[in-house]
Design a protein around this motif. Structure first.
Motif, PDB file in Angstrom:
ATOM      1  N   LEU A  58      10.547  12.789 -11.684  1.00  0.00           N
ATOM      2  CA  LEU A  58      11.276  11.697 -11.050  1.00  0.00           C
ATOM      3  C   LEU A  58      10.872  10.381 -11.696  1.00  0.00           C
ATOM      4  CD1 LEU A  58      11.022  12.711  -7.284  1.00  0.00           C
ATOM      5  CD2 LEU A  58      12.825  13.255  -8.934  1.00  0.00           C
ATOM      6  N   ILE A  59      11.836   9.508 -11.935  1.00  0.00           N
ATOM      7  CA  ILE A  59      11.616   8.274 -12.684  1.00  0.00           C
ATOM      8  C   ILE A  59      12.156   7.099 -11.877  1.00  0.00           C
ATOM      9  CG2 ILE A  59      12.121   7.033 -14.833  1.00  0.00           C
ATOM     10  CD1 ILE A  59      12.547   9.737 -16.158  1.00  0.00           C
ATOM     11  N   SER A  60      11.364   6.041 -11.763  1.00  0.00           N
ATOM     12  CA  SER A  60      11.849   4.804 -11.136  1.00  0.00           C
ATOM     13  C   SER A  60      12.513   3.938 -12.195  1.00  0.00           C
ATOM     14  CB  SER A  60      10.692   4.042 -10.491  1.00  0.00           C
ATOM     15  OG  SER A  60       9.923   3.362 -11.477  1.00  0.00           O
ATOM     16  N   SER A  61      13.176   2.903 -11.762  1.00  0.00           N
ATOM     17  CA  SER A  61      13.624   1.873 -12.698  1.00  0.00           C
ATOM     18  C   SER A  61      12.420   1.059 -13.157  1.00  0.00           C
ATOM     19  CB  SER A  61      14.660   0.963 -12.032  1.00  0.00           C
ATOM     20  OG  SER A  61      15.846   1.692 -11.752  1.00  0.00           O
ATOM     21  N   ALA A  62      12.588   0.301 -14.219  1.00  0.00           N
ATOM     22  CA  ALA A  62      11.475  -0.502 -14.754  1.00  0.00           C
ATOM     23  C   ALA A  62      11.444  -1.869 -14.074  1.00  0.00           C
ATOM     24  CB  ALA A  62      11.619  -0.665 -16.266  1.00  0.00           C
ATOM     25  N   TYR A  63      10.233  -2.348 -13.788  1.00  0.00           N
ATOM     26  CA  TYR A  63      10.021  -3.635 -13.149  1.00  0.00           C
ATOM     27  C   TYR A  63       8.999  -4.437 -13.955  1.00  0.00           C
ATOM     28  CZ  TYR A  63      12.325  -1.123  -9.408  1.00  0.00           C
ATOM     29  OH  TYR A  63      13.232  -0.379  -8.689  1.00  0.00           O
ATOM     30  N   PRO A  64       8.979  -5.738 -13.792  1.00  0.00           N
ATOM     31  CA  PRO A  64       8.065  -6.551 -14.610  1.00  0.00           C
ATOM     32  C   PRO A  64       6.622  -6.492 -14.130  1.00  0.00           C
ATOM     33  CG  PRO A  64       9.388  -7.959 -13.173  1.00  0.00           C
ATOM     34  CD  PRO A  64       9.908  -6.572 -12.994  1.00  0.00           C
ATOM     35  N   TYR A  65       5.735  -6.677 -15.066  1.00  0.00           N
ATOM     36  CA  TYR A  65       4.334  -6.913 -14.754  1.00  0.00           C
ATOM     37  C   TYR A  65       3.871  -8.107 -15.566  1.00  0.00           C
ATOM     38  CZ  TYR A  65       2.819  -4.900 -19.246  1.00  0.00           C
ATOM     39  OH  TYR A  65       2.611  -4.651 -20.583  1.00  0.00           O
ATOM     40  N   SER A  66       2.836  -8.764 -15.115  1.00  0.00           N
ATOM     41  CA  SER A  66       2.240  -9.867 -15.862  1.00  0.00           C
ATOM     42  C   SER A  66       0.769  -9.568 -16.073  1.00  0.00           C
ATOM     43  CB  SER A  66       2.412 -11.206 -15.121  1.00  0.00           C
ATOM     44  OG  SER A  66       1.687 -11.193 -13.902  1.00  0.00           O
ATOM     45  N   TRP A  76      -7.748  -8.260 -19.747  1.00  0.00           N
ATOM     46  CA  TRP A  76      -6.465  -8.633 -19.160  1.00  0.00           C
ATOM     47  C   TRP A  76      -6.299  -7.918 -17.823  1.00  0.00           C
ATOM     48  CZ3 TRP A  76      -3.365 -12.366 -21.120  1.00  0.00           C
ATOM     49  CH2 TRP A  76      -3.578 -12.762 -22.444  1.00  0.00           C
ATOM     50  N   THR A  77      -5.898  -8.661 -16.800  1.00  0.00           N
ATOM     51  CA  THR A  77      -5.680  -8.108 -15.468  1.00  0.00           C
ATOM     52  C   THR A  77      -4.190  -8.064 -15.177  1.00  0.00           C
ATOM     53  OG1 THR A  77      -7.784  -9.012 -14.680  1.00  0.00           O
ATOM     54  CG2 THR A  77      -6.175  -8.362 -13.009  1.00  0.00           C
ATOM     55  N   LYS A  78      -3.694  -6.890 -14.799  1.00  0.00           N
ATOM     56  CA  LYS A  78      -2.262  -6.697 -14.561  1.00  0.00           C
ATOM     57  C   LYS A  78      -1.894  -6.990 -13.116  1.00  0.00           C
ATOM     58  CE  LYS A  78      -0.923  -3.305 -18.095  1.00  0.00           C
ATOM     59  NZ  LYS A  78      -2.178  -3.250 -18.873  1.00  0.00           N
ATOM     60  N   THR A  79      -0.728  -7.585 -12.929  1.00  0.00           N
ATOM     61  CA  THR A  79      -0.109  -7.755 -11.622  1.00  0.00           C
ATOM     62  C   THR A  79       1.270  -7.125 -11.665  1.00  0.00           C
ATOM     63  OG1 THR A  79      -1.281  -9.838 -11.230  1.00  0.00           O
ATOM     64  CG2 THR A  79       0.651  -9.390  -9.867  1.00  0.00           C
ATOM     65  N   HIS A  80       1.538  -6.194 -10.747  1.00  0.00           N
ATOM     66  CA  HIS A  80       2.815  -5.473 -10.732  1.00  0.00           C
ATOM     67  C   HIS A  80       3.766  -6.117  -9.718  1.00  0.00           C
ATOM     68  CE1 HIS A  80      -0.370  -2.608 -11.918  1.00  0.00           C
ATOM     69  NE2 HIS A  80       0.526  -2.122 -12.760  1.00  0.00           N
ATOM     70  N   PHE A  81       5.042  -6.109 -10.046  1.00  0.00           N
ATOM     71  CA  PHE A  81       6.062  -6.681  -9.166  1.00  0.00           C
ATOM     72  C   PHE A  81       7.097  -5.610  -8.821  1.00  0.00           C
ATOM     73  CE2 PHE A  81       4.238 -10.187 -11.490  1.00  0.00           C
ATOM     74  CZ  PHE A  81       4.057 -11.154 -10.511  1.00  0.00           C
ATOM     75  N   PHE A  82       7.477  -5.590  -7.530  1.00  0.00           N
ATOM     76  CA  PHE A  82       8.411  -4.596  -7.021  1.00  0.00           C
ATOM     77  C   PHE A  82       9.597  -5.295  -6.350  1.00  0.00           C
ATOM     78  CE2 PHE A  82       4.431  -2.341  -7.362  1.00  0.00           C
ATOM     79  CZ  PHE A  82       4.797  -1.057  -7.743  1.00  0.00           C
ATOM     80  N   PRO A  83      10.717  -4.591  -6.196  1.00  0.00           N
ATOM     81  CA  PRO A  83      11.883  -5.229  -5.565  1.00  0.00           C
ATOM     82  C   PRO A  83      11.677  -5.406  -4.065  1.00  0.00           C
ATOM     83  CG  PRO A  83      12.337  -2.915  -5.958  1.00  0.00           C
ATOM     84  CD  PRO A  83      11.005  -3.207  -6.613  1.00  0.00           C
ATOM     85  N   MET A  84      12.190  -6.483  -3.541  1.00  0.00           N
ATOM     86  CA  MET A  84      12.152  -6.727  -2.101  1.00  0.00           C
ATOM     87  C   MET A  84      13.046  -5.698  -1.404  1.00  0.00           C
ATOM     88  SD  MET A  84      11.039  -8.731   0.317  1.00  0.00           S
ATOM     89  CE  MET A  84      11.420  -9.170   2.007  1.00  0.00           C
ATOM     90  N   ARG A 125       1.747  -7.761  -1.611  1.00  0.00           N
ATOM     91  CA  ARG A 125       2.718  -8.157  -0.593  1.00  0.00           C
ATOM     92  C   ARG A 125       3.765  -7.066  -0.390  1.00  0.00           C
ATOM     93  NH1 ARG A 125       3.426 -14.484  -2.494  1.00  0.00           N
ATOM     94  NH2 ARG A 125       1.333 -15.155  -1.879  1.00  0.00           N
ATOM     95  N   PHE A 126       4.118  -6.384  -1.464  1.00  0.00           N
ATOM     96  CA  PHE A 126       5.068  -5.280  -1.356  1.00  0.00           C
ATOM     97  C   PHE A 126       4.505  -4.181  -0.459  1.00  0.00           C
ATOM     98  CE2 PHE A 126       6.632  -1.193  -3.147  1.00  0.00           C
ATOM     99  CZ  PHE A 126       7.970  -1.332  -2.832  1.00  0.00           C
ATOM    100  N   GLU A 127       3.235  -3.850  -0.625  1.00  0.00           N
ATOM    101  CA  GLU A 127       2.602  -2.839   0.217  1.00  0.00           C
ATOM    102  C   GLU A 127       2.554  -3.283   1.675  1.00  0.00           C
ATOM    103  OE1 GLU A 127      -0.381  -0.785  -3.103  1.00  0.00           O
ATOM    104  OE2 GLU A 127      -1.070  -2.474  -1.889  1.00  0.00           O
ATOM    105  N   ASN A 128       2.358  -4.578   1.922  1.00  0.00           N
ATOM    106  CA  ASN A 128       2.383  -5.090   3.295  1.00  0.00           C
ATOM    107  C   ASN A 128       3.757  -4.916   3.924  1.00  0.00           C
ATOM    108  OD1 ASN A 128      -0.309  -5.841   3.386  1.00  0.00           O
ATOM    109  ND2 ASN A 128       0.082  -7.915   2.636  1.00  0.00           N
ATOM    110  N   VAL A 129       4.809  -5.169   3.137  1.00  0.00           N
ATOM    111  CA  VAL A 129       6.173  -4.984   3.643  1.00  0.00           C
ATOM    112  C   VAL A 129       6.418  -3.516   3.961  1.00  0.00           C
ATOM    113  CG1 VAL A 129       8.621  -5.176   3.068  1.00  0.00           C
ATOM    114  CG2 VAL A 129       7.060  -7.022   2.462  1.00  0.00           C
ATOM    115  N   LEU A 130       5.940  -2.606   3.094  1.00  0.00           N
ATOM    116  CA  LEU A 130       6.100  -1.178   3.359  1.00  0.00           C
ATOM    117  C   LEU A 130       5.447  -0.789   4.676  1.00  0.00           C
ATOM    118  CD1 LEU A 130       5.430   0.468  -0.147  1.00  0.00           C
ATOM    119  CD2 LEU A 130       7.637   0.026   0.937  1.00  0.00           C
ATOM    120  N   LYS A 131       4.359  -1.459   5.048  1.00  0.00           N
ATOM    121  CA  LYS A 131       3.629  -1.138   6.278  1.00  0.00           C
ATOM    122  C   LYS A 131       4.197  -1.849   7.506  1.00  0.00           C
ATOM    123  CE  LYS A 131      -0.647  -0.309   3.720  1.00  0.00           C
ATOM    124  NZ  LYS A 131      -2.023  -0.764   3.443  1.00  0.00           N
TER     125      LYS A 131
END
Length: 344
Positions: A58-66, A76-84, A125-131
């Protein structure tokens, strides 16, 4: 929830012809399997999505990271971004006060969702929304997906110059998609995968050299590919709904189950029509031929669904969108990458 993550670190300008959605990524992986392992391996890979009881990838769509340089760890420290997620709108109570029926409220939600631009959330914040916690708007800058028109010229390789037809130049324009880097940071794309990935690693190594998406000959779709690596998302144990991180094409049985369990809270979505094209070469003398594939309708990423009866991690279908002149069926990816979510 544990899964695997793949990072796409841009090379050069970092442009792609279009955003890297789940169906486009799956198609690129299929091409890589065909060129590396042969047609038999590709047919087995496609068939794994059609067989009951199988555990396909199973494959998700691609999202940005910084990535930001950490002076303390010197890394380098990664930050992942997910759709609202497409959560119920604040207008629900007003609609009920106006005496609107439940079905009319559902339709109104869809209209609002179609017009609304949904931002992305960093992973915490995405994980908080999921909860089930209230979504806080992003105040920090995030990598932005931008499109800009680029002018191209047609080259006549026989004379090492630009091509001219009827004394007219052959300039043309395309919209290129980029991630806008922030000051002091660098950015790229990532996507998640689950299931049987034994063919995926070799395919990704191939795509690192071959490129992903269209216009690869002009430098688009070039990445250093890292992974698959282990990845963890904090998801709720008391979820009452689910959301997709990929384009989702439900089966007829799933549509019926969703309709039976849907309410104005747990069924909010956007729809998108996707269509590809088939390119083949008839013979050496003639150029390539092109044909539009049949259109397929999908639920977009971030759409919310009820936990319908017999919900399973592996849901969705790969619709057949045409037949190649060589005689084999053409499939487009449509399986959901589902995450549990709690809606209060």
């Amino acid at each position: 929830m544990t899964c695997k993550v793949v990072y796409l670190e841009p090379i050069g300008s970092g442009g792609v012809k279009s955003e890297l959605r789940s169906d486009a990524l799956w198609g690129a992986i299929c091409w890589a399997i065909r060129l590396l392992e042969g047609e038999g391996a590709l047919q087995q890979f496609i068939q794994s999505y059609l067989n009951e009881g199988s555990n396909p990838c199973l494959i998700s769509s691609a999202y940005p990271y910084s990535e930001e340089w950490d002076k303390d760890t010197q890394s380098w420290t990664k930050t992942h971004f997910f759709p609202m997620p497409l959560l119920p709108t604040e207008a629900s109570n007003r609609f009920k006060a106006e005496g609107m029926s439940a079905e009319a409220i559902k339709i109104k939600h869809r209209e609002l969702n179609q017009d609304e631009t949904h931002e992305q959330l960093r992973q915490v914040r995405f994980e908080n929304v999921l909860k089930g916690r209230k979504a806080r708007p992003e105040v920090d800058a995030i990598p932005k997906v931008i499109q800009r028109p680029m002018t191209h010229n047609t080259i006549d390789r026989r004379f090492a110059g630009t091509r001219s037809i009827d004394d007219q130049g052959q300039l043309f324009h395309t919209d290129d998609t980029y991630l806008q880097n922030l000051q002091g940071e660098r950015s790229g794309w990532f996507f998640l995968i689950q299931g049987d990935i034994h063919l995926i690693s070799a395919a990704l190594r191939f795509l690192e050299h071959f490129g992903i998406g269209g216009d690869r000959s002009t430098g688009k779709g070039r990445f250093i590919i890292h992974g698959p690596n282990n990845f963890t998302l904090q998801t709720p144990s008391d979820a009452n709904a689910q959301m997709t991180l990929s384009l989702y094409r439900p089966s007829p049985e799933e549509i019926q189950a969703i309709q039976q369990s849907a309410t104005e809270k747990n069924f909010n979505y956007q729809l998108e029509e996707r269509r590809g094209r088939t390119i083949w070469r008839k013979n050496k003398e003639q150029g390539p031929s092109k044909r539009q594939d049949e259109a397929a309708l999908y639920f977009k990423e971030g759409s919310i669904f009820p936990l319908f009866e017999n919900s399973r991690p592996f849901c969705g279908q790969n619709p057949c969108v045409g037949q190649h002149p060589a005689g084999f069926d053409i499939y487009r990816y449509g399986h959901a990458f589902m995450l549990p979510i709690k809606i209060n």
